[in-house]
Design a protein around this motif. Structure first.
Motif, PDB file in Angstrom:
ATOM      1  N   VAL A  13       1.033  -1.143   0.061  1.00  0.00           N
ATOM      2  CA  VAL A  13      -0.117   0.064  -0.098  1.00  0.00           C
ATOM      3  C   VAL A  13       0.809   1.060   0.012  1.00  0.00           C
ATOM      4  CG1 VAL A  13      -1.644   1.370   1.528  1.00  0.00           C
ATOM      5  CG2 VAL A  13      -2.172  -0.888   0.924  1.00  0.00           C
ATOM      6  N   SER A  14       1.824   1.218   0.874  1.00  0.00           N
ATOM      7  CA  SER A  14       2.878   2.192   0.844  1.00  0.00           C
ATOM      8  C   SER A  14       3.634   2.639  -0.228  1.00  0.00           C
ATOM      9  CB  SER A  14       3.953   2.092   2.102  1.00  0.00           C
ATOM     10  OG  SER A  14       4.657   3.091   2.063  1.00  0.00           O
ATOM     11  N   ASP A  15       3.885   1.565  -1.131  1.00  0.00           N
ATOM     12  CA  ASP A  15       4.664   1.499  -2.346  1.00  0.00           C
ATOM     13  C   ASP A  15       3.773   2.346  -3.521  1.00  0.00           C
ATOM     14  OD1 ASP A  15       6.850   0.796  -1.147  1.00  0.00           O
ATOM     15  OD2 ASP A  15       6.669  -1.388  -1.931  1.00  0.00           O
ATOM     16  N   SER A  16       2.451   2.209  -3.232  1.00  0.00           N
ATOM     17  CA  SER A  16       1.434   2.536  -4.341  1.00  0.00           C
ATOM     18  C   SER A  16       1.147   3.705  -4.269  1.00  0.00           C
ATOM     19  CB  SER A  16       0.013   1.664  -4.184  1.00  0.00           C
ATOM     20  OG  SER A  16      -0.561   2.399  -2.991  1.00  0.00           O
ATOM     21  N   ALA A  17       1.831   4.668  -3.216  1.00  0.00           N
ATOM     22  CA  ALA A  17       1.472   6.110  -3.121  1.00  0.00           C
ATOM     23  C   ALA A  17       2.198   6.893  -3.836  1.00  0.00           C
ATOM     24  CB  ALA A  17       1.492   6.394  -1.566  1.00  0.00           C
ATOM     25  N   ARG A  18       1.494   8.174  -4.300  1.00  0.00           N
ATOM     26  CA  ARG A  18       2.359   8.924  -5.362  1.00  0.00           C
ATOM     27  C   ARG A  18       2.901  10.141  -4.600  1.00  0.00           C
ATOM     28  NH1 ARG A  18      -2.948   9.475  -8.744  1.00  0.00           N
ATOM     29  NH2 ARG A  18      -3.737   9.464  -6.702  1.00  0.00           N
ATOM     30  N   SER A  19       2.673  10.338  -3.286  1.00  0.00           N
ATOM     31  CA  SER A  19       3.272  11.367  -2.595  1.00  0.00           C
ATOM     32  C   SER A  19       3.427  11.023  -1.145  1.00  0.00           C
ATOM     33  CB  SER A  19       2.368  12.646  -2.730  1.00  0.00           C
ATOM     34  OG  SER A  19       1.126  12.378  -1.952  1.00  0.00           O
ATOM     35  N   ASP A  20       3.939  11.735   0.008  1.00  0.00           N
ATOM     36  CA  ASP A  20       4.072  11.440   1.258  1.00  0.00           C
ATOM     37  C   ASP A  20       2.654  11.522   1.718  1.00  0.00           C
ATOM     38  OD1 ASP A  20       5.564  10.629   3.461  1.00  0.00           O
ATOM     39  OD2 ASP A  20       5.194  12.759   4.359  1.00  0.00           O
ATOM     40  N   ASP A  21       1.990  12.518   1.569  1.00  0.00           N
ATOM     41  CA  ASP A  21       0.711  12.757   1.926  1.00  0.00           C
ATOM     42  C   ASP A  21      -0.433  11.716   1.571  1.00  0.00           C
ATOM     43  OD1 ASP A  21       1.386  15.235   3.262  1.00  0.00           O
ATOM     44  OD2 ASP A  21       0.383  16.537   1.477  1.00  0.00           O
ATOM     45  N   GLU A  22      -0.055  11.237   0.435  1.00  0.00           N
ATOM     46  CA  GLU A  22      -1.122  10.084  -0.051  1.00  0.00           C
ATOM     47  C   GLU A  22      -0.785   8.822   0.786  1.00  0.00           C
ATOM     48  OE1 GLU A  22      -1.546   7.498  -4.001  1.00  0.00           O
ATOM     49  OE2 GLU A  22      -1.928   9.534  -4.090  1.00  0.00           O
ATOM     50  N   ARG A  23       0.685   8.790   1.016  1.00  0.00           N
ATOM     51  CA  ARG A  23       1.131   7.460   1.627  1.00  0.00           C
ATOM     52  C   ARG A  23       0.467   7.440   3.220  1.00  0.00           C
ATOM     53  NH1 ARG A  23       4.753   6.720   5.472  1.00  0.00           N
ATOM     54  NH2 ARG A  23       5.356   8.725   5.520  1.00  0.00           N
ATOM     55  N   LEU A  24       0.516   8.571   3.782  1.00  0.00           N
ATOM     56  CA  LEU A  24      -0.079   8.741   5.296  1.00  0.00           C
ATOM     57  C   LEU A  24      -1.720   8.417   5.114  1.00  0.00           C
ATOM     58  CD1 LEU A  24       1.985  12.017   6.558  1.00  0.00           C
ATOM     59  CD2 LEU A  24       2.014   9.526   7.309  1.00  0.00           C
ATOM     60  N   GLY A  25      -2.010   8.945   3.952  1.00  0.00           N
ATOM     61  CA  GLY A  25      -3.510   8.701   3.978  1.00  0.00           C
ATOM     62  C   GLY A  25      -3.978   7.301   3.915  1.00  0.00           C
ATOM     63  N   LEU A  26      -3.037   6.803   2.852  1.00  0.00           N
ATOM     64  CA  LEU A  26      -3.486   5.178   2.712  1.00  0.00           C
ATOM     65  C   LEU A  26      -3.336   4.297   4.052  1.00  0.00           C
ATOM     66  CD1 LEU A  26      -2.194   4.760  -1.033  1.00  0.00           C
ATOM     67  CD2 LEU A  26      -4.673   4.784  -0.184  1.00  0.00           C
ATOM     68  N   LEU A  27      -2.012   4.708   4.653  1.00  0.00           N
ATOM     69  CA  LEU A  27      -1.631   3.749   5.886  1.00  0.00           C
ATOM     70  C   LEU A  27      -2.798   3.960   6.979  1.00  0.00           C
ATOM     71  CD1 LEU A  27       2.161   3.911   5.373  1.00  0.00           C
ATOM     72  CD2 LEU A  27       0.753   1.927   4.848  1.00  0.00           C
ATOM     73  N   PHE A  28      -2.971   5.377   7.257  1.00  0.00           N
ATOM     74  CA  PHE A  28      -3.646   5.754   8.415  1.00  0.00           C
ATOM     75  C   PHE A  28      -5.077   5.886   7.970  1.00  0.00           C
ATOM     76  CE2 PHE A  28       0.593   6.990   9.651  1.00  0.00           C
ATOM     77  CZ  PHE A  28       0.514   6.131  10.875  1.00  0.00           C
ATOM     78  N   SER A  29      -5.804   5.780   6.641  1.00  0.00           N
ATOM     79  CA  SER A  29      -6.949   5.580   6.372  1.00  0.00           C
ATOM     80  C   SER A  29      -7.652   6.914   6.606  1.00  0.00           C
ATOM     81  CB  SER A  29      -7.784   4.848   6.986  1.00  0.00           C
ATOM     82  OG  SER A  29      -9.134   4.340   6.651  1.00  0.00           O
ATOM     83  N   HIS A  30      -6.982   8.171   6.017  1.00  0.00           N
ATOM     84  CA  HIS A  30      -7.644   9.540   6.103  1.00  0.00           C
ATOM     85  C   HIS A  30      -7.467  10.125   4.647  1.00  0.00           C
ATOM     86  CE1 HIS A  30      -7.090   9.175  10.458  1.00  0.00           C
ATOM     87  NE2 HIS A  30      -7.573  10.319  10.455  1.00  0.00           N
ATOM     88  N   PRO A  31      -8.645  10.700   4.121  1.00  0.00           N
ATOM     89  CA  PRO A  31      -8.321  11.369   2.842  1.00  0.00           C
ATOM     90  C   PRO A  31      -7.261  12.460   2.874  1.00  0.00           C
ATOM     91  CG  PRO A  31     -10.837  11.369   3.569  1.00  0.00           C
ATOM     92  CD  PRO A  31      -9.908  10.821   4.626  1.00  0.00           C
TER      93      PRO A  31
END
Length: 456
Positions: free
Chosen positions: A139-157
């Motif tokens: 999931v982390s590797d699929s993110a396109r930015s640090d904000d998106e990584r945090l959003g995916l890992l911690f389940s926040h828009p």
């Protein structure tokens, strides 16, 4: 006969109602549990499955998308909810994998037939083959930015991640962002309030650190304590208690003062204000534009032997027509609710950045008209259950520009610190403002913002 355990069926049905009909889990789940006649253990399981799935929905959607090799937008919504429920059990509980997979597949079958069941079975077995850590790496590797990584890992828009970062950075606490996001995904402890002068703490109760009337039970059923107290003990977040107390304790009360709770529904803060008014010899009015929520206000204050008039008007109109009338006004303004994502997790998926300008316009009008309804020397407490700077500091700054020297900001932080028996350092902010901002990860409360303005 259904092959799905009653607790999972209840959780699935609530998830469907939340995602399909905009139902509120905190209102629907207790009714669903009662209707299904669940045992205490099954009720606890249904609660964990429902709230756990809602809190981590963004993360689970990313896992499902990778495992299914397709966008979640291409998955039937009912089947998607069955998958989310299954992934939650596989990733975040000790439920046996076969039970998590098999019963989620049955839920998918009931929603979409044999094809949906086969698809769900393939996805969930793919998820079950690897451990949660491996999936979080994907999931982390699929993110396109640090904000998106945090959003995916911690389940926040992503927009909420950025809003939280800005709010924390204003206090010099940007490094606490991950702790805040993690706190939003933890179930809040049940906090209760004994209305001042009307109720005593139960023998096994433990004081909360900030509100002098807050407590947590050492064990047992909170409902039995509430029923026995005739409305004088209630479940109430400590931040909500402090919001009401910041107004009543901001300045010494003169007997005969008149107070107003301008946006009172559902009435928890109104009950605290009513008890305080009774103790201090003040009069209290309340207002709630929604008739249904006004009914909840009347229920909330029923245990306080004080006559309270509950209006059902637009707060802006009521305040505008009440010039120089009140000594203290609570403005618990409608807001994004980003400070209560622990207890209302679905709110993170329902709000968008586009909601903020409309809300801040309403908040500004409510606060400004409330100031006009104050007598000279009177105080208004402006409250939001959101740390978003546009809804908190931004609204207060706008009203200060409008009123100029006619209003003075008092230190809400100092008032709360005086109330507290805990380490005052927990309540300090490094931004130099008088506003008090509470946080789930620091104070174990909702992220309540409290500002105090006094009319000159």
């Amino acid at each position: 006969m259904s092959k799905v355990a009653p607790a999972r069926q209840v959780a699935f049905d609530v998830l469907r109602a939340v995602n399909e009909s905009d139902a509120y889990a905190n209102l629907l789940l207790p009714k669903s549990i009662e209707r299904a006649g669940l045992s205490t253990a099954d009720a606890a399981l249904a609660t964990e499955l429902t709230y756990g799935t809602l809190r981590r929905q963004g993360t689970y959607d990313a896992v499902i998308s990778i495992a299914a090799d397709r966008s979640i937008a291409d998955i039937d919504p009912a089947v998607l909810d069955a998958l989310r429920l299954g992934v939650h059990q596989l990733q975040s509980t000790r439920v046996a994998s076969h039970a998590a997979v098999n019963e989620s597949v049955e839920l998918a079958r009931s929603a979409g037939g044999r094809g949906a069941a086969g698809f769900a079975n393939a996805v969930l077995r793919r998820v079950s083959r690897d451990n949660p850590g491996d999936w979080m790496t994907r999931v982390s590797d699929s993110a396109r930015s640090d904000d998106e990584r945090l959003g995916l890992l911690f389940s926040h828009p992503v927009w909420i991640v950025r809003a939280f970062r800005r709010a924390l950075a204003a206090e010099g606490r940007a490094d606490e962002l991950e702790a805040l996001l993690a706190a939003d995904n933890s179930a809040p402890r049940v906090t209760m309030a004994a209305l001042p002068g009307l109720a005593h703490l139960p023998e096994d109760a433990r004081h909360t650190p900030f509100s002098p009337f807050g407590f947590r039970l050492g064990g047992g059923d909170p409902e039995s304590v509430i029923r026995a107290a005739d409305g004088r003990v209630r479940v109430q977040d400590e931040g909500s208690q402090l919001a009401a107390l910041a107004l009543t304790r901001a300045l010494p009360v003169r007997e005969g003062e008149r107070w107003l709770d301008l946006c009172a529904g559902p009435g928890g803060k109104t009950a605290m204000l009513a008890a305080e008014a009774l103790n201090f010899g003040a009069a209290l009015d309340a207002n709630e534009i929604s008739p249904a929520r006004a009914g909840l206000v009347r229920q909330a204050i029923a245990g306080v032997p004080l006559e309270v008039t509950v209006f059902e008007e637009d707060g802006r109109a009521l305040a505008s027509n009440s010039a120089d009338t009140y000594d203290r006004i609570l403005v618990d303004a409608p807001c994004t609710g980003l400070g209560a994502l622990r207890r209302r997790p679905e709110a993170r998926w329902r709000k968008s950045p586009g909601d903020v300008p409309e809300l801040t316009a309403l908040q500004t009008e409510l606060l400004s008209t409330a100031v006009s309804a104050l007598r000279p020397g009177g105080v208004v407490a402006y409250i939001t259950c959101s740390p978003h700077l546009a809804e908190t500091a931004g609204v207060v700054a706008e009203v200060q520009r409008e009123w100029g020297d006619a209003i003075i900001e008092l230190s809400a932080r100092d008032v709360i610190t005086r109330l507290s028996t805990s380490d005052p350092e927990l309540l300090t902010q490094s931004d130099g403002t008088a506003r008090a901002q509470l946080w789930p990860h620091r104070h174990n409360t909702d992220a309540m913002s409290i500002s105090l303005l006094q009319r000159a």
